[in-house]
Design a protein around this motif. Structure first.
Motif, mmCIF file in Angstrom:
data_model
loop_
_atom_site.group_PDB
_atom_site.id
_atom_site.type_symbol
_atom_site.label_atom_id
_atom_site.label_comp_id
_atom_site.label_asym_id
_atom_site.label_seq_id
_atom_site.Cartn_x
_atom_site.Cartn_y
_atom_site.Cartn_z
ATOM 1 N N LYS A 104 34.900 51.415 42.890
ATOM 2 C CA LYS A 104 35.864 52.364 43.463
ATOM 3 C C LYS A 104 37.006 51.553 44.084
ATOM 4 C CE LYS A 104 32.339 55.923 44.242
ATOM 5 N NZ LYS A 104 31.644 56.790 45.222
ATOM 6 N N THR A 105 37.148 51.602 45.400
ATOM 7 C CA THR A 105 38.207 50.807 46.046
ATOM 8 C C THR A 105 37.643 49.588 46.774
ATOM 9 O OG1 THR A 105 38.062 52.201 48.034
ATOM 10 C CG2 THR A 105 39.642 52.854 46.325
ATOM 11 N N HIS A 106 36.308 49.364 46.646
ATOM 12 C CA HIS A 106 35.656 48.272 47.365
ATOM 13 C C HIS A 106 35.505 47.050 46.456
ATOM 14 C CE1 HIS A 106 34.752 51.237 50.459
ATOM 15 N NE2 HIS A 106 34.198 52.006 49.515
ATOM 16 N N LEU A 107 35.639 45.881 47.047
ATOM 17 C CA LEU A 107 35.429 44.641 46.310
ATOM 18 C C LEU A 107 33.936 44.417 46.120
ATOM 19 C CD1 LEU A 107 36.700 42.068 45.078
ATOM 20 C CD2 LEU A 107 36.387 40.991 47.346
ATOM 21 N N ALA A 108 33.515 44.271 44.869
ATOM 22 C CA ALA A 108 32.102 44.056 44.571
ATOM 23 C C ALA A 108 31.788 42.573 44.394
ATOM 24 C CB ALA A 108 31.703 44.830 43.314
ATOM 25 N N ALA A 109 32.594 41.860 43.606
ATOM 26 C CA ALA A 109 32.379 40.430 43.385
ATOM 27 C C ALA A 109 33.714 39.768 43.082
ATOM 28 C CB ALA A 109 31.398 40.208 42.238
ATOM 29 N N ASP A 110 33.855 38.511 43.559
ATOM 30 C CA ASP A 110 35.104 37.772 43.347
ATOM 31 C C ASP A 110 34.750 36.300 43.122
ATOM 32 O OD1 ASP A 110 37.718 37.093 43.117
ATOM 33 O OD2 ASP A 110 38.168 37.192 45.260
ATOM 34 N N TRP A 111 35.077 35.792 41.918
ATOM 35 C CA TRP A 111 34.744 34.402 41.569
ATOM 36 C C TRP A 111 35.995 33.695 41.045
ATOM 37 C CZ3 TRP A 111 34.793 31.769 36.823
ATOM 38 C CH2 TRP A 111 34.145 30.517 36.821
ATOM 39 N N ASN A 112 36.218 32.486 41.545
ATOM 40 C CA ASN A 112 37.379 31.702 41.117
ATOM 41 C C ASN A 112 36.994 30.246 40.847
ATOM 42 O OD1 ASN A 112 36.838 30.864 43.658
ATOM 43 N ND2 ASN A 112 38.879 31.295 44.512
ATOM 44 N N GLY A 113 35.800 30.068 40.290
ATOM 45 C CA GLY A 113 35.326 28.730 39.977
ATOM 46 C C GLY A 113 34.279 28.234 40.927
ATOM 47 N N GLN A 114 34.064 28.916 42.013
ATOM 48 C CA GLN A 114 33.035 28.547 42.973
ATOM 49 C C GLN A 114 31.908 29.594 42.947
ATOM 50 O OE1 GLN A 114 34.995 28.138 46.725
ATOM 51 N NE2 GLN A 114 36.259 26.374 46.083
ATOM 52 N N LYS A 115 30.960 29.477 43.880
ATOM 53 C CA LYS A 115 29.841 30.416 43.944
ATOM 54 C C LYS A 115 30.369 31.824 44.173
ATOM 55 C CE LYS A 115 25.476 31.311 46.288
ATOM 56 N NZ LYS A 115 24.539 30.891 47.372
ATOM 57 N N ALA A 116 29.791 32.767 43.392
ATOM 58 C CA ALA A 116 30.299 34.141 43.434
ATOM 59 C C ALA A 116 29.961 34.799 44.761
ATOM 60 C CB ALA A 116 29.713 34.951 42.290
ATOM 61 N N PRO A 117 30.973 35.158 45.525
ATOM 62 C CA PRO A 117 30.710 35.896 46.763
ATOM 63 C C PRO A 117 30.658 37.397 46.465
ATOM 64 C CG PRO A 117 33.015 35.302 46.666
ATOM 65 C CD PRO A 117 32.386 34.804 45.392
ATOM 66 N N PHE A 118 29.567 38.027 46.902
ATOM 67 C CA PHE A 118 29.439 39.471 46.726
ATOM 68 C C PHE A 118 29.733 40.164 48.047
ATOM 69 C CE2 PHE A 118 26.770 37.790 43.331
ATOM 70 C CZ PHE A 118 27.178 38.548 42.254
ATOM 71 N N SER A 119 30.145 41.397 47.932
ATOM 72 C CA SER A 119 30.360 42.197 49.133
ATOM 73 C C SER A 119 29.022 42.552 49.764
ATOM 74 C CB SER A 119 31.136 43.473 48.789
ATOM 75 O OG SER A 119 30.348 44.305 47.941
ATOM 76 N N ARG A 120 29.079 43.121 50.937
ATOM 77 C CA ARG A 120 27.849 43.462 51.651
ATOM 78 C C ARG A 120 27.008 44.444 50.858
ATOM 79 N NH1 ARG A 120 26.572 47.633 54.812
ATOM 80 N NH2 ARG A 120 28.714 48.419 54.666
ATOM 81 N N ILE A 121 27.652 45.330 50.131
ATOM 82 C CA ILE A 121 26.915 46.347 49.377
ATOM 83 C C ILE A 121 26.182 45.723 48.192
ATOM 84 C CG2 ILE A 121 27.141 48.500 48.072
ATOM 85 C CD1 ILE A 121 29.604 49.139 49.707
ATOM 86 N N PHE A 122 26.776 44.710 47.554
ATOM 87 C CA PHE A 122 26.227 44.184 46.312
ATOM 88 C C PHE A 122 25.628 42.781 46.463
ATOM 89 C CE2 PHE A 122 29.278 47.369 45.011
ATOM 90 C CZ PHE A 122 28.632 48.018 43.974
ATOM 91 N N LYS A 123 25.466 42.303 47.663
ATOM 92 C CA LYS A 123 24.979 40.936 47.808
ATOM 93 C C LYS A 123 23.489 40.818 47.471
ATOM 94 C CE LYS A 123 23.950 41.294 52.766
ATOM 95 N NZ LYS A 123 24.222 40.696 54.094
#
Length: 296
Positions: free
Chosen positions: A51-70
């Motif tokens: 929706k409008t929430h960030l779920a996962a963001d990866w730019n070559g490093q370890k994938a950081p997940f949001s609190r909902i999807f961690k």
């Protein structure tokens, strides 16, 4: 004036992007894999949004997940796929992703619960010539669209919540079946309530009881007859032991030739028959002897 075509093209691109989405139906508590479009270049940046929430963001490093999807999520950095384990009903919604800063086709995830086991309720007219079968179950929003089918004798299907049957209905077994986009379930089998008339059932019960009664009476008569013959033989042997020899000289017409390999059970029955005939012969002879004695 020259800017008008650019605005029109920009609005058209947004409309196409909003409505171009893949529909993905999945069962609650299952594993879901959200796949972006195929990317030929090496992937360096991945962004997933719910929706409008960030779920996962990866730019070559370890994938950081949001609190909902961690918890219970993983990201494939080679393909850009987002995996959600034990998906929940609240995880349903639209997911968008950008691979190398390029927007991919959105994925609309729809999570449903499995259909429950339905029940069949029966309603017949007073004459019991027609019945209505109804398929009932607890319908909730998390089931989505549910289709109802009737299975007749494991082969014929009819759609609808109710099924009408008459005495002319040939099928003997009915099952109600539910289906949604992720599961299916069947009710217990129901036998055709109009297959037997009430009077037919009573006739069959009476016939079975009558046959059983005749069989029992026959066994009792045979047992009593054998008991009487054995008792008479024992009494005669006890009172006149010398007359045992008289049992041997029977008429030739009443004499039974022994079998080459006599069966013990058959031999016993044969002796009883011979003794019975001999007793009858003696009973018939006694009146004659009495009358001859009185004439002398």
């Amino acid at each position: 004036m020259s800017s008008t075509p650019s605005v029109v093209l920009f609005l058209a691109w947004i409309t196409t992007d909003v409505h171009s989405e893949k529909i993905l139906d999945r069962l609650r508590d299952s594993t879901v894999v959200l796949s972006p479009d195929h990317v030929e270049d090496p992937i360096t940046i991945i962004t997933w949004r719910y929706k409008t929430h960030l779920a996962a963001d990866w730019n070559g490093q370890k994938a950081p997940f949001s609190r909902i999807f961690k918890d219970g999520c993983s990201l494939n950095t080679e393909t850009g796929e987002l995996t959600i384990n034990s998906v929940r009903l609240e995880d349903g919604g639209v997911y968008t992703t950008q691979i190398n800063n390029k927007t991919q086709t959105a994925v609309k995830l729809q999570v449903f619960s499995p259909v429950p086991k339905p029940n069949i309720t029966l309603s017949c007219n007073p004459e019991e010539t027609q019945c209505t079968l109804s398929c009932t179950f607890n319908r909730t929003d998390d089931l989505g669209e549910v289709h109802i089918f009737w299975i007749l004798d494991d082969k014929l299907k009819k759609e609808g919540k109710e099924l009408n049957i008459t005495k002319e209905t040939k099928e003997l077994m009915f099952i109600c079946s539910l289906e949604n986009s992720v599961s299916s379930g069947n009710s217990s089998e129901l036998q055709n309530p109009l297959f037997f008339k009430n009077e037919d059932v009573l006739y069959l019960v009476f016939f079975a009881l009558y046959t059983s009664l005749l069989f029992v009476v026959g066994l009792i008569i045979i047992h009593q007859k054998r008991s009487v013959i054995k008792r008479l033989l024992k009494e005669r042997n006890d009172t006149n032991p010398d007359e045992e020899e008289e049992l041997q000289p029977l008429n030739d017409s009443n004499r039974l030739e022994p079998a080459e390999n006599p069966d013990p059970a058959l031999s016993s029955d044969t002796n009883l028959i011979r003794i019975q005939d001999h007793l009858i012969h003696l009973a018939e002879a006694d009146p004659d002897e009495g009358s001859s004695g009185s004439s002398d």
